[in-house]
Enzyme design. Structure first.
Site, PDB file in Angstrom:
ATOM      1  CG  ASP A 269      -4.389  -9.114  -2.153  1.00 51.26           C
ATOM      2  OD1 ASP A 269      -5.393  -9.072  -1.431  1.00 51.26           O
ATOM      3  OD2 ASP A 269      -3.221  -9.078  -1.717  1.00 51.26           O
TER       4      ASP A 269
ATOM      5  CD  GLU B  61      -7.961  -6.042  -1.042  1.00 56.88           C
ATOM      6  OE1 GLU B  61      -8.544  -6.157   0.048  1.00 56.88           O
ATOM      7  OE2 GLU B  61      -6.819  -6.452  -1.231  1.00 56.88           O
TER       8      GLU B  61
END
Length: 665
Positions: A349, A378
């Site tokens: 994340d 990400e």
């Protein structure tokens, strides 16, 4: 004399002296000692349990022992002794199995409050106290023989992102352990229409990897009040190295969540499916009350120049992966999930908050166990982190991280419209301008002579060295799902058109040279009633209604067909940038809203000599010139059949409106 030497002398040095020296010694975080060996805080044997806490700035540290995981007071409090490398130690020479513990650190005459430590491997309800258990006793039967399903190349990965509750909570799932880890261990579960759900559905669909939304111990769901059905995605870390209790059948018993998580992994492995864990090392739920801050204040977080907490996560803090002990912590945590839980991959994340060196070290550590462990994340942050951008694991720096992949928002937004405006459409809505960004995604974000990067929406240069470093997707949990997005961006869209465009979008994803990724339930046309950010919406918004599998049987069949096509035809997953440049050639098209290419010369050893793929988002048929010859059609007008749907002859072919054409000779 240095503090380390004082520490070795032990308690003879007074607290005041060592504290004063500590402030001199540690004028900056870079000067904090690094603990060598494992960061384990509790080592149990029936004869004795050793406790070790890294707290280099502490004046005193206490260990508290409890009978229960919550409630009541400590039945014993033990002063720990200062030791080497900033650690504090004590040994309790009795059998503590089944007991619970916390640490309390004192700095500048202030006790910081109870913490299970930063590295608890088992906890009581709500994760406030660490538990003393024998980890071997949590292994399900046959665990020693559990094997990762075979994976020849990262190009073979097909990712399916799911949340435990979404997948099984609806009555239509036919699953007994609704919203639990054990939901994915149940075989033979069916919808009211007698169609497969749960793990059998995943096998039928053909995905290779299940990406589990955060499943470690997170803070926002009160495990003592599970009857309230409070929902959360879980991006609010509390204890990084323990499964969350809300997905277990008994959050009060520390061994239950561990065993049930392992049973889930074991069942998925037996089904031929690998398991990816969504990890959120970039921030913690609490800041001042977090386990990190109650152990070594300041160290595990980055600060702004004025000393306040940096906030690149937009969640109140950002962790400092660049500091040696945070980096070490992340590496050990990943290895714990690999070795103890047999996890096969990690999705990071807000990976852009972490530094490149840390991500490369994590890749190296994972490879030392198994080179097929898949790592992606990400490639961005919520706002600029407190580090130079060229040293961060941002998407633009992916080429500096071999074996680490990033999501391509270029292709995603070129297909369906920008993240920051749900009502703005793109290629699928018939708007021109996204073609070059889609081509960028088709080749896997690598350098390709026919992709004009000046016309790509976000990245003016390729960022992947290899196509397997790009995640190809059109939707995920963290946004409107595809059905909702199409409804929002194309006012008045009718069901037939919705299904057509849904299929067209995923054709781009699954024929891309990147690694394809779908959000759970997209294959049955799930919706979330238009909610963009459903992180704490109720089950009525987030649950997958399995009756949709019968209602949208054609869409499910199409997704399944795309996956089979990709699996059977190596041309769609070359996995090598040079092969992609050699064998993938874009074809000229007249006008906008059409992207066409061919995979030529038996690409990557494919049995099919020449494959043509056309994506037509126009509301009318598109005419196209292709190399002459006789072609067998395998995908046309929303249907896929590898055995053939008919024959077309070049040089001119017609592609039906709002659909894809795939044919070969």
């Amino acid at each position: 004399m240095k503090l380390n030497e004082l520490a070795i002398i032990g308690v003879a040095a007074t607290t005041v002296v060592s504290c004063t020296l500590a402030k001199t010694e540690y004028a900056s975080y870079e000067l904090y000692p690094v603990r060598s060996g494992s960061l384990t805080e509790m080592e149990y044997t029936p004869a004795a349990t050793q406790f070790t806490l890294w707290a280099p700035t502490a004046d005193e540290v206490r260990l508290m022992l409890f009978e229960a995981g919550d409630g009541g007071h400590a039945y014993e409090t033990i002063s720990m002794e200062s030791s080497e490398e900033g650690t504090w130690k004590t040994k309790v020479e009795k059998d503590l199995i089944g007991k619970f513990y916390t640490f309390n650190v004192k700095i500048n005459d202030k006790w910081l409050g109870d913490t299970p430590g930063i590295n608890a491997k088992a906890v009581g309800v709500n994760g406030k106290r660490a538990a003393i258990i024998d980890m071997k006793s949590t292994d399900p039967e046959g665990w020693a023989d559990d094997k990762r399903p075979a994976l020849a190349s990262p190009a073979d990965v097909i990712l399916y992102e799911m949340h435990h509750r979404d997948m099984s909570i609806d009555p239509s799932s036919g699953i007994e352990h609704k919203g639990k880890f054990l939901a994915l261990t149940e075989q033979g579960t069916v919808s009211p229409d007698k169609l497969a759900t749960g793990i059998d559905h995943l096998k039928e669909l053909g995905v290779t990897h299940v990406h589990l939304l955060p499943s470690y111990d997170y803070a926002s769901v009160d495990e003592t009040k599970l009857d309230e059905n409070k929902y959360n995605w879980g991006y609010d870390p509390q204890n990084y190295n323990v499964p969350d209790g809300s997905y277990s059948t008994d959050p009060y018993k520390p061994d239950v969540r561990i065993r049930e998580f392992k049973q889930m992994v074991q069942a998925l492995h037996k089904a031929g499916i690998r398991v990816v864990l969504d990890v959120v090392y970039n921030h913690t739920f609490n800041t001042s009350d977090s386990n990190f801050e109650r152990t070594v204040p300041g160290y595990f977080y980055r600060q702004r120049p004025d000393g306040t907490y940096a906030n690149g996560s937009a969640c109140g803090n950002e962790t400092a992966s660049n500091r040696p002990m945070m980096r070490k912590y992340m590496i050990e945590s990943v290895l714990h999930w690999i070795n103890e839980y047999h996890i096969d991959g990690f999705r990071f994340d807000l990976m852009g908050i972490h530094d490149i060196e840390t991500m490369n070290e994590i890749r190296k550590a994972a490879t030392s166990v198994d080179s097929t462990i898949f790592i992606y994340g990400e490639g961005w942050a919520a706002s600029a982190p407190q580090m130079a951008e060229d040293s961060l694991a941002m998407k633009a720096n992916t080429y500096k991280m071999p074996g680490v992949a990033a999501f391509s928002d270029e292709m995603r937004d070129a297909l369906r419209g920008p993240f920051n405006d749900n009502h703005q459409g793109a290629f699928l809505a018939g708007l021109p301008g996204g073609e070059e960004s889609i081509k960028f995604g088709i080749v896997g974000a690598i350098r390709h002579p026919q992709v004009n990067n000046d016309s790509v929406n976000y990245s003016k240069s390729p960022w992947a060295e290899q196509p397997t470093q790009m995640i190809s997707y059109v939707s995920c949990h963290d946004d409107m799902c595809l059905v909702d997005r199409l409804k929002a961006s194309i006012p008045g869209i009718i069901p037939v058109e919705l299904a057509k465009l849904d299929k067209l979008a995923q054709t781009a994803v699954f024929t891309s040279q990147g690694v394809p990724f779908i959000y759970a339930g997209e294959e049955v046309m799930r919706d979330k009633k238009g909610v963009h950010n459903s992180f704490e919406s109720p089950d009525s918004i987030n649950a997958i209604d399995w009756r949709r599998k019968a209602e949208h049987a054609d869409v499910f069949a199409y997704y399944k067909g795309l996956i089979q096509l990709r699996k059977k035809h190596p041309a769609f997953r070359m996995g090598d940038a040079d092969l992609v440049r050699k064998h993938l050639e874009f074809l000229p098209v007249d006008g906008s809203n059409v992207v066409a290419y061919r995979l030529k010369e038996n690409a990557n050893g494919d049995a099919w000599g020449d494959i043509i793929v056309v994506l037509n988002a126009r509301k009318e048929p598109a005419k196209l010139t292709v190399p002459e010859g006789k072609y067998t059609v395998v995908c046309k007008d929303g249907f896929i059949n590898e055995q053939g749907l008919g024959t077309l002859y070049g040089p001119e072919v017609v592609v039906p409106a709002q659909s894809a054409l795939i044919m070969y000779k």
